[in-house]
Design a protein around this motif. Structure first.
Motif, PDB file in Angstrom:
ATOM      1  N   LEU A 108     -11.212   1.370   0.731  1.00 50.91           N
ATOM      2  CA  LEU A 108     -10.041   2.176   0.387  1.00 50.91           C
ATOM      3  C   LEU A 108     -10.448   3.634   0.551  1.00 50.91           C
ATOM      4  O   LEU A 108     -11.268   4.151  -0.206  1.00 50.91           O
ATOM      5  N   LEU A 115      -6.199   1.720   3.907  1.00 49.50           N
ATOM      6  CA  LEU A 115      -6.784   0.467   3.444  1.00 49.50           C
ATOM      7  C   LEU A 115      -7.215  -0.331   4.664  1.00 49.50           C
ATOM      8  O   LEU A 115      -6.406  -0.621   5.546  1.00 49.50           O
ATOM      9  N   ALA A 130      -8.610  -0.054  -6.689  1.00 45.19           N
ATOM     10  CA  ALA A 130      -9.226  -0.759  -5.560  1.00 45.19           C
ATOM     11  C   ALA A 130      -9.507  -2.212  -5.926  1.00 45.19           C
ATOM     12  O   ALA A 130      -9.336  -3.128  -5.110  1.00 45.19           O
ATOM     13  N   PHE A 152       0.826  -1.207   0.000  1.00 46.13           N
ATOM     14  CA  PHE A 152       0.000   0.000   0.000  1.00 46.13           C
ATOM     15  C   PHE A 152       0.861   1.258   0.000  1.00 46.13           C
ATOM     16  O   PHE A 152       0.518   2.258  -0.645  1.00 46.13           O
TER      17      PHE A 152
END
Length: 521
Positions: A253, A165, A275, A147
């Motif tokens: 997200l 996230l 996503a 991420f």
């Protein structure tokens, strides 16, 4: 308006010529008429051009007729000028119109080329962004590190510097990854939101991306706009996008909006795809974890089977010897203290035997036989087996059956083991007695039968609930941690599910869902 202004110019020229009473100024006036027609051709409409051409031609001939008594050569020259004027003026106007049309055509072509170049640049940017994100997702990275890399890519491409996230399971947060790049403490503080939990729950329940405005009323009075309906990002503080795996929302997200140079629709579409990429990575990770867990369980099963066989025979000998010792005690050859100790030994050996049976059930593959049977009779039989334990522990049973439940194709021994395990867990959780509620229901629309078993015991924390079905995990001092794992295995063999509900104000509830009818070969 342009026609009127140019007509005023023509009138003013005529006033000047007639006011000066000097015919020689006519040459200047005729040239000025050409200027007027050029301006009309450039800025006026075709109707206005016709009016001005008529007006200037008329003015030319009126001047010639007014000065008809002048010298012959001047009259001839003026007549030639007045005669040629409309033709020359019309040719000039038409030429300018054609040049204007060509210019407009060229501008439109250039506009289309620029639009195509812009669209191509946007597509290249989006494709390269998705390529980099996909490349990062395919790398061997932990979710947090992945991420961070995704936000780094978005910061370079879209001007997005912050995101969160969150992954959830059964309504509980299981993992959270945050990333912030190049933000000051003041910018980080501005990015906090007191309503973030409610916003994320809204996305989890609806499964649709939303745009969250900067200023909001209390969330209960506000309908957050769907991301696809947002026309301008000016009011938007950040986006909240669902992570969907196999048509099920598994997380969210939450990410800042991008730079203003990017269109809202393009940004939402790109973030939605990203996503989806992250969701697929989560799915792949879940599959890998399940495979690792499966291999681990196979190894544990083999080990458990070996240990169980090695321990079972000595336990049988210990139990037999203890029973003989107890028989000696019954003949009066020993005192009561020996009788008490032998009872303890026999009870503990029986408990170890139950543990071994669970180990064998966990580690030994078996073939199930499915036969049609009603769920009510199966639950009644299980309750009858536990009747003595209910009475000894002051537990009252409340059983309500939905008569519309159809028969199921099931393995009776397997499901009986599941019910017995849940009933005994409920008894152990109610140290001072209580109530075990059993409810059955049939959902014809979904084609499933639900069995809900709830107690009034001490309950289970959400942190414990996420691990309840893991092998060898237990909350009891003398538990093996295999009961619920085996129960889940049996229910899944019936194509069903078993879940724990920890939202009750008191106690714990387990919900078993079985498809009806079940097609088994």
């Amino acid at each position: 308006m342009r026609t009127f202004l140019l007509s005023c110019v023509v009138i003013f020229i005529n006033f000047f010529i007639y006011g000066s009473r000097i015919p020689q100024y006519y040459d200047v006036a005729s040239h000025l008429y050409y200027v007027v027609m050029i301006l009309a051709a450039r800025y006026d409409t075709r109707f206005g051009q016709r009016i001005l051409l008529t007006l200037t031609t008329t003015a030319n001939w009126l001047f010639v007729l007014r000065h008809i008594n002048q010298q012959t050569h001047w009259i001839v020259a003026s007549t030639v000028v007045a005669t040629l004027y409309p033709f020359i003026a019309y040719f000039v106007v038409r030429t300018i119109r054609q040049l204007n049309a060509q210019r407009l055509t060229t501008e439109r072509q250039i506009g289309r080329i620029n639009a195509a170049n812009t669209d191509l640049e946007k597509r290249i940017r989006d494709q390269s962004t998705l390529f980099e994100v996909s490349e990062a997702a395919s790398a061997d990275l932990e979710l947090e590190e992945l991420f961070q890399r995704v936000i780094k890519i978005l910061s370079d491409r879209l001007g997005i510097y912050r995101g969160t996230l969150r992954l959830e399971r059964n309504g509980e947060l299981v993992k959270c990854a945050e990333a912030m790049l190049g933000l000051t403490s003041a910018e980080i503080k501005r990015g906090t939101d007191s309503q973030i939990d409610e916003i994320q729950q809204s996305v989890l329940s609806s499964g649709e991306a939303i745009g969250v405005p900067h200023s909001r009323k209390p969330l209960k009075q506000l309908e957050l706009p769907k991301a696809r309906s947002v026309q301008s990002k000016d009011r938007i503080a950040f986006w909240c996008i669902p992570l969907i795996v196999d048509e099920k929302v598994v997380g969210t997200l939450t990410i800042d909006k991008g730079s203003d140079i990017f269109a809202t629709g393009d940004e939402v579409r790109l973030l939605t795809i990203i996503a989806s990429v992250l969701a697929q990575r989560v799915k792949v990770q879940q599959m890998i974890d399940a495979l690792v867990q499966s291999e681990r369980l196979v190894t544990l099963g083999k080990l458990a089977t070996t240990v169980a066989h090695e321990v079972r025979n000595p336990l049988g000998g210990i139990r037999g010897a203890t029973q003989l010792l107890q028989m000696t005690d019954d003949d009066g050859e020993s005192d009561g203290e020996i009788h008490e100790y032998t009872n303890v030994i026999i009870n503990e050996v029986d408990r170890l035997n139950r543990v071994i049976e669970q180990l064998l059930a966990f580690g030994k593959p078996h073939t199930l036989t499915f036969e049609p049977q009603g769920i009510q009779g199966l639950i009644d039989d299980s309750l009858s087996i536990c009747d003595t334990e209910f009475s000894q522990n002051r537990v009252r049973v409340d059983f309500e059956h939905d008569e519309s439940c159809p028969s199921l194709l099931i393995n009776a021994d397997g499901l009986t083991q599941v019910f017995l395990n849940l009933f005994r867990n409920a008894i152990e959780s109610m140290e001072n007695g209580g109530v075990v509620s059993v409810r059955t229901s049939y959902d014809a629309a979904q084609g499933v039968i639900c069995v809900r078993i709830q107690d009034t015991g001490r309950g289970i924390s959400p942190q414990q609930a996420s691990q309840l079905f893991d092998p060898f995990y237990t909350t009891k001092q003398k538990g093996t941690g295999l009961g619920l794992s085996i129960s889940q295995q049996i229910v899944e063999e019936h194509d069903g599910t078993i879940e724990v509900d920890v939202t009750q104000p008191q106690g714990t509830a387990f919900v078993i869902t079985l498809p009806a009818p079940v097609d088994k070969v």
